[in-house]
Scaffold this motif. Sequence first.
Motif, mmCIF file in Angstrom:
data_model
loop_
_atom_site.group_PDB
_atom_site.id
_atom_site.type_symbol
_atom_site.label_atom_id
_atom_site.label_comp_id
_atom_site.label_asym_id
_atom_site.label_seq_id
_atom_site.Cartn_x
_atom_site.Cartn_y
_atom_site.Cartn_z
ATOM 1 N N THR A 64 -0.101 -39.391 3.387
ATOM 2 C CA THR A 64 -1.263 -38.641 2.894
ATOM 3 C C THR A 64 -1.828 -37.760 4.002
ATOM 4 O O THR A 64 -2.078 -36.569 3.796
ATOM 5 C CB THR A 64 -2.344 -39.613 2.367
ATOM 6 N N ALA A 94 5.328 -42.065 -8.736
ATOM 7 C CA ALA A 94 3.863 -42.158 -8.860
ATOM 8 C C ALA A 94 3.153 -42.114 -7.509
ATOM 9 O O ALA A 94 2.107 -41.478 -7.381
ATOM 10 C CB ALA A 94 3.481 -43.431 -9.619
ATOM 11 N N ARG A 95 3.711 -42.768 -6.509
ATOM 12 C CA ARG A 95 3.051 -42.786 -5.201
ATOM 13 C C ARG A 95 2.948 -41.367 -4.634
ATOM 14 O O ARG A 95 1.892 -40.952 -4.167
ATOM 15 C CB ARG A 95 3.791 -43.700 -4.223
ATOM 16 N N ARG A 113 0.402 -39.207 -6.477
ATOM 17 C CA ARG A 113 -0.962 -39.590 -6.093
ATOM 18 C C ARG A 113 -1.331 -38.960 -4.742
ATOM 19 O O ARG A 113 -2.436 -38.442 -4.562
ATOM 20 C CB ARG A 113 -1.059 -41.117 -6.029
ATOM 21 N N GLU A 168 -1.984 -35.245 -5.265
ATOM 22 C CA GLU A 168 -3.281 -35.023 -5.923
ATOM 23 C C GLU A 168 -4.427 -35.225 -4.944
ATOM 24 O O GLU A 168 -5.388 -34.449 -4.936
ATOM 25 C CB GLU A 168 -3.435 -35.948 -7.133
ATOM 26 N N LYS A 169 -4.330 -36.254 -4.087
ATOM 27 C CA LYS A 169 -5.382 -36.498 -3.093
ATOM 28 C C LYS A 169 -5.505 -35.330 -2.120
ATOM 29 O O LYS A 169 -6.583 -35.066 -1.607
ATOM 30 C CB LYS A 169 -5.107 -37.790 -2.313
#
Length: 188
Positions: free
Chosen positions: A112, A140-141, A144, A147-148
């Motif tokens: 991230t 999915a990870r 996510r 999106e973050k």
Amino acid sequence: MSDFSVKPVLTGDRTVLRPFTEADAEVMAEIIEDPEVVRFTGAPSSDLTLERLRSWYGTRSEQPDRLDLAVTDRATGELVGEVVLYEWDSHARSCTFRTLIGPRGRGRGLGTEATRLIVGYGFEQLGLHRIELEAYGYNARALRVYEKAGFVVEGVRREADLRDGEWVDWVIMGILDREWAALSSTAR
């Protein structure tokens, strides 16, 4: 905007992104062959020898049309993956983003932060207008993480790939310079 010829070192709280060297080839070979990396990026080519990887990672700093940076754990210096801006279009001031994080870098926010660091560099230092990516719909990870970092789903290429005998979707995401600028520093 010029090009991607400058290969920066980007430092965050948890990660340091740095230019690749030939010496990174062995660790990257392990990461590329990791079952989860293969599941989300595809199997490496059978002709991907250690010598070819040494040549690949040893020449990343010479490429003016792309930016490949090693993702390292700031606390230990360990190489855990890569982030890449590529498919640069100078007229549209856009490029494509991809990343892969090996097993030792997962679940700790390193991916991230690395994503935010390179996207921020693209917009704030390189003057990009748009960064896009594609990811498997079942990842999915990664979705996510993107999106973050401010990426928005722009579309889905339905059943665009055949993986292990099943049709899978590609999710197309993008982020614009004004969307990045509008994110508060706490959201990034």
